[in-house]
Design a protein around this motif. Structure first.
Motif, PDB file in Angstrom:
ATOM      1  N   TYR A  18       0.442  11.364   0.633  1.00  0.00           N
ATOM      2  CA  TYR A  18       1.199  10.092   0.053  1.00  0.00           C
ATOM      3  C   TYR A  18      -0.050   9.374  -0.700  1.00  0.00           C
ATOM      4  CZ  TYR A  18       5.869  10.705   1.954  1.00  0.00           C
ATOM      5  OH  TYR A  18       7.157  10.934   2.225  1.00  0.00           O
ATOM      6  N   GLY A  19      -0.053   8.893  -1.823  1.00  0.00           N
ATOM      7  CA  GLY A  19      -0.954   8.110  -2.240  1.00  0.00           C
ATOM      8  C   GLY A  19      -1.043   6.642  -1.804  1.00  0.00           C
ATOM      9  N   THR A  20      -1.877   5.644  -1.912  1.00  0.00           N
ATOM     10  CA  THR A  20      -2.089   4.410  -1.370  1.00  0.00           C
ATOM     11  C   THR A  20      -2.237   3.313  -2.390  1.00  0.00           C
ATOM     12  OG1 THR A  20      -4.384   4.586  -1.142  1.00  0.00           O
ATOM     13  CG2 THR A  20      -2.866   5.239   0.844  1.00  0.00           C
TER      14      THR A  20
ATOM     15  N   ILE B  65       0.844  -1.379  -0.022  1.00  0.00           N
ATOM     16  CA  ILE B  65       0.038   0.093  -0.082  1.00  0.00           C
ATOM     17  C   ILE B  65       0.934   1.120   0.015  1.00  0.00           C
ATOM     18  CG2 ILE B  65      -1.687   1.201   1.509  1.00  0.00           C
ATOM     19  CD1 ILE B  65      -2.651  -1.429   2.520  1.00  0.00           C
ATOM     20  N   GLY B  66       0.926   2.038  -1.139  1.00  0.00           N
ATOM     21  CA  GLY B  66       1.691   3.093  -1.232  1.00  0.00           C
ATOM     22  C   GLY B  66       2.747   2.938  -2.120  1.00  0.00           C
ATOM     23  N   GLN B  67       3.423   3.979  -2.721  1.00  0.00           N
ATOM     24  CA  GLN B  67       4.298   3.868  -3.652  1.00  0.00           C
ATOM     25  C   GLN B  67       5.798   4.341  -3.333  1.00  0.00           C
ATOM     26  OE1 GLN B  67       3.978   6.563  -7.084  1.00  0.00           O
ATOM     27  NE2 GLN B  67       4.180   4.831  -8.467  1.00  0.00           N
ATOM     28  N   SER B  68       5.885   5.313  -2.384  1.00  0.00           N
ATOM     29  CA  SER B  68       7.115   5.884  -1.873  1.00  0.00           C
ATOM     30  C   SER B  68       7.757   5.234  -0.852  1.00  0.00           C
ATOM     31  CB  SER B  68       6.570   7.230  -1.311  1.00  0.00           C
ATOM     32  OG  SER B  68       7.876   7.887  -0.781  1.00  0.00           O
ATOM     33  N   PRO B  69       8.930   4.874  -0.978  1.00  0.00           N
ATOM     34  CA  PRO B  69       9.735   3.959   0.021  1.00  0.00           C
ATOM     35  C   PRO B  69       9.696   4.844   1.368  1.00  0.00           C
ATOM     36  CG  PRO B  69      11.178   4.336  -1.989  1.00  0.00           C
ATOM     37  CD  PRO B  69       9.691   5.218  -1.960  1.00  0.00           C
ATOM     38  N   GLU B  70       9.384   6.042   1.301  1.00  0.00           N
ATOM     39  CA  GLU B  70       9.164   6.895   2.836  1.00  0.00           C
ATOM     40  C   GLU B  70       8.178   6.596   3.737  1.00  0.00           C
ATOM     41  OE1 GLU B  70       9.686  10.950   1.745  1.00  0.00           O
ATOM     42  OE2 GLU B  70      11.739  10.892   0.789  1.00  0.00           O
ATOM     43  N   ASN B  71       7.250   5.979   2.991  1.00  0.00           N
ATOM     44  CA  ASN B  71       5.860   5.694   3.652  1.00  0.00           C
ATOM     45  C   ASN B  71       5.004   4.614   2.901  1.00  0.00           C
ATOM     46  OD1 ASN B  71       4.088   6.824   5.803  1.00  0.00           O
ATOM     47  ND2 ASN B  71       2.733   7.056   4.362  1.00  0.00           N
TER      48      ASN B  71
ATOM     49  N   ASN C 279      -3.225  -3.190  -5.805  1.00  0.00           N
ATOM     50  CA  ASN C 279      -2.074  -2.478  -5.097  1.00  0.00           C
ATOM     51  C   ASN C 279      -0.895  -2.530  -5.598  1.00  0.00           C
ATOM     52  OD1 ASN C 279      -3.667  -1.344  -2.973  1.00  0.00           O
ATOM     53  ND2 ASN C 279      -3.987  -3.755  -2.071  1.00  0.00           N
ATOM     54  N   PHE C 280       0.184  -2.317  -5.052  1.00  0.00           N
ATOM     55  CA  PHE C 280       1.503  -2.384  -5.959  1.00  0.00           C
ATOM     56  C   PHE C 280       2.263  -3.632  -5.490  1.00  0.00           C
ATOM     57  CE2 PHE C 280       0.672   2.038  -5.562  1.00  0.00           C
ATOM     58  CZ  PHE C 280       1.042   2.761  -6.728  1.00  0.00           C
TER      59      PHE C 280
ATOM     60  N   MET D  10      -6.347  -0.154   8.331  1.00  0.00           N
ATOM     61  CA  MET D  10      -5.257  -0.377   9.089  1.00  0.00           C
ATOM     62  C   MET D  10      -4.014   0.470   9.021  1.00  0.00           C
ATOM     63  SD  MET D  10      -5.006  -2.394  11.676  1.00  0.00           S
ATOM     64  CE  MET D  10      -5.905  -3.452  11.772  1.00  0.00           C
ATOM     65  N   ALA D  11      -3.918   0.727   7.519  1.00  0.00           N
ATOM     66  CA  ALA D  11      -2.724   1.658   7.298  1.00  0.00           C
ATOM     67  C   ALA D  11      -3.201   3.139   7.739  1.00  0.00           C
ATOM     68  CB  ALA D  11      -2.840   1.549   5.723  1.00  0.00           C
TER      69      ALA D  11
END
Length: 490
Positions: free
Chosen positions: A241-243, A83-89, A112-113, A163-164
């Motif tokens: 941040y997107g999900t 869930i999410g694309q950025s390594p930061e979140n 999802n990714f 939950m995220a």
């Protein structure tokens, strides 16, 4: 005991999309487009069957054991996704479901990714769709959700996102928001090309998706970039941040939104609870299967999308509401009032919800039925973030003025208002009766027909707004830990 669900079953791990499609072929409804259409037994989320548990009691341990014994001989699919694309979140999600319900794993994988890199799971979801009793058991401290008796994909999808959002608020210092996101590239009042990031909130039927995917007919170098349509994670830095990799859209109005309809009928779409005629024709306007038809669609098939899903800077919020007594748009006075209206989550009941209660006020904190525990913590967090970042917040009314039979605020009017918000070209004036600013001039629009003072009369409207203000204050008092400055802003 709950960990055994993820370790002691016989798993097929991370099958390819094509393999999952093949495994789910038995459930497909034939159609002339050749795309997967599924009809689930349960047609919507089971909010009334959702339970939150902060400790595992002996009764729950017994339930775990009964479920494990019942399912241990079955074949299972284990899907690991981001869930999410950025390594930061990022949130790493582990989802398991019996192989007979491969369609759920298929939709989850598409939505999802890919799980890039090594990372321990943050979120665990175990789905038991054919368990005889329907119960959705959420364990916030364990980051675990157990879905019993529901084969509706939206239940599995939101188990992870809910939950995220909880982890974001409790452990990562931000806040998860039920909102779409986009970037406007427009010329401002000074004629300079500028970028403005927007988050769009709202309950079903208030125009959230319409605004999120609309281009406003902007011509290059102006334009929009569509990022997300459902859940965003706002940080203390003022970015979001997107999900999700793709979109999960409600199909009841896509026939009037060509951008969405084309994506819903593309070869890589997955449809759920949508009507298919005996001749194989897909009819989104036929609600005989469900009023909650859904589609997982490839977001890149929607015009004005790109590879990114994150918003570098949030500049304004749109709180969509569908009321019958306030102007088409208002600008809130500051962070405290913005947090108050977030807590109010106001709209009105539509015929799709309850035909006997159309027009009655409904309130859902943050326009979001997925907040886990103490919603005032979310309101306080939003206040803290807005206090440190210049994010403007607007109330956008997509209903009518003058009651159920009043003057309809059309999508064209709403979209022109939002375009002018992005440009910063609206002239505002504080209104004492409403307690926030309303427009005195919107380029390209004449809003005089929507003037509530002309429709109701000055004295009557003043009394109406005073009663509404008192009702709002009373509502906010039910949150004892909500900051006083938020309660006092109404």
């Amino acid at each position: 005991m709950w960990e055994k669900f993820f370790t002691d079953f016989s798993f097929m791990e991370n099958p390819e999309l094509s393999d999952l499609r093949q495994m789910a072929k038995k459930d497909e409804i034939p159609n002339r487009y050749g795309i997967p259409v599924y009809h689930s037994k349960i047609k919507s989320r089971s909010a009334k069957f959702t339970e939150y548990h902060y400790e595992i009691t002996p009764d729950l341990e017994t339930l775990f054991q009964e479920v494990f014994q019942h399912y241990q001989s079955r074949k299972w699919i284990k899907v690991e996704r981001n869930i999410g694309q950025s390594p930061e979140n990022l949130f790493r999600q582990l989802y398991i479901v019996p192989s007979e319900y491969a369609r759920l794993a298929f939709m989850m994988t598409h939505n999802n990714f890919d799980p890039v890199g090594q990372k321990d799971p943050d979120i665990y979801i175990a789905a038991f769709p054919d368990w005889p009793d329907r119960r959705i058991l959420v364990f916030p401290n364990l980051h675990f959700t157990m879905i019993l008796g529901s084969d509706y994909y939206g239940e599995s999808k939101m188990a992870g996102l809910r939950m995220a959002m909880h982890i974001m608020r409790e452990e990562r210092g931000g806040i998860g928001l039920h909102a779409g996101s986009k970037i406007y590239r427009v010329k401002n009042a000074q004629g300079q090309l500028t970028e403005r990031g927007a988050l769009i909130f709202g309950l079903s039927g208030t125009g959230k998706t319409t605004i999120s995917v609309n281009s406003h007919n902007l011509v290059a170098p102006e334009g929009v970039e569509i990022l997300q349509d459902d859940i965003n994670m706002l940080t203390t830095k003022g970015n979001s941040y997107g999900t999700e990799k793709n979109f999960y859209v409600k199909t009841d109005s896509v026939s009037s939104t060509p951008e969405l309809q084309d994506a819903c009928l593309a070869e890589d779409a997955i449809l759920e609870n949508v009507y298919v005629s005996p001749e194989g024709e897909i009819d989104f306007d036929n609600m005989s299967i469900s009023t909650n038809g859904r589609a997982v669609i490839n977001r890149r098939r929607i015009p004005n999308t790109s590879d990114r899903i994150d918003l570098p800077q949030v500049n304004f919020f749109l709180f969509n509401t569908r009321r019958y007594d306030i102007p088409p748009v208002g600008k809130l006075t500051g962070p405290a009032q913005a947090a108050a209206f977030f807590m109010l989550g106001e709209s009105t009941i539509t015929s799709a919800d309850d035909p006997t209660r159309v027009g009655e006020t409904t309130r859902v904190v943050g326009f979001d039925p997925f907040i886990i525990n103490k919603p005032e913590k979310s309101g306080n967090r939003l206040y803290e973030i807005l206090s440190n970042h210049p994010i403007d917040v607007y109330i956008v009314n997509t209903g009518k003025i003058g009651g159920l039979d009043g003057i309809k605020i059309t999508p064209e009017v709403t979209l022109k208002i939002v375009e002018n918000i992005a440009r910063g070209t609206i002239k505002w004036q504080y209104n004492e009766d409403l307690g926030y600013e309303i427009p005195v001039e919107v380029p390209g629009l004449d809003l005089s027909q929507f003037d509530p003072y002309k429709i109701y009369g000055k004295e009557e409207y003043k009394n109406m707004m005073e009663a509404l203000r008192n009702d709002r204050r009373k509502h906010l008092q039910q949150f004892p830990d909500l900051y006083d400055q938020i309660k006092e802003s109404i």
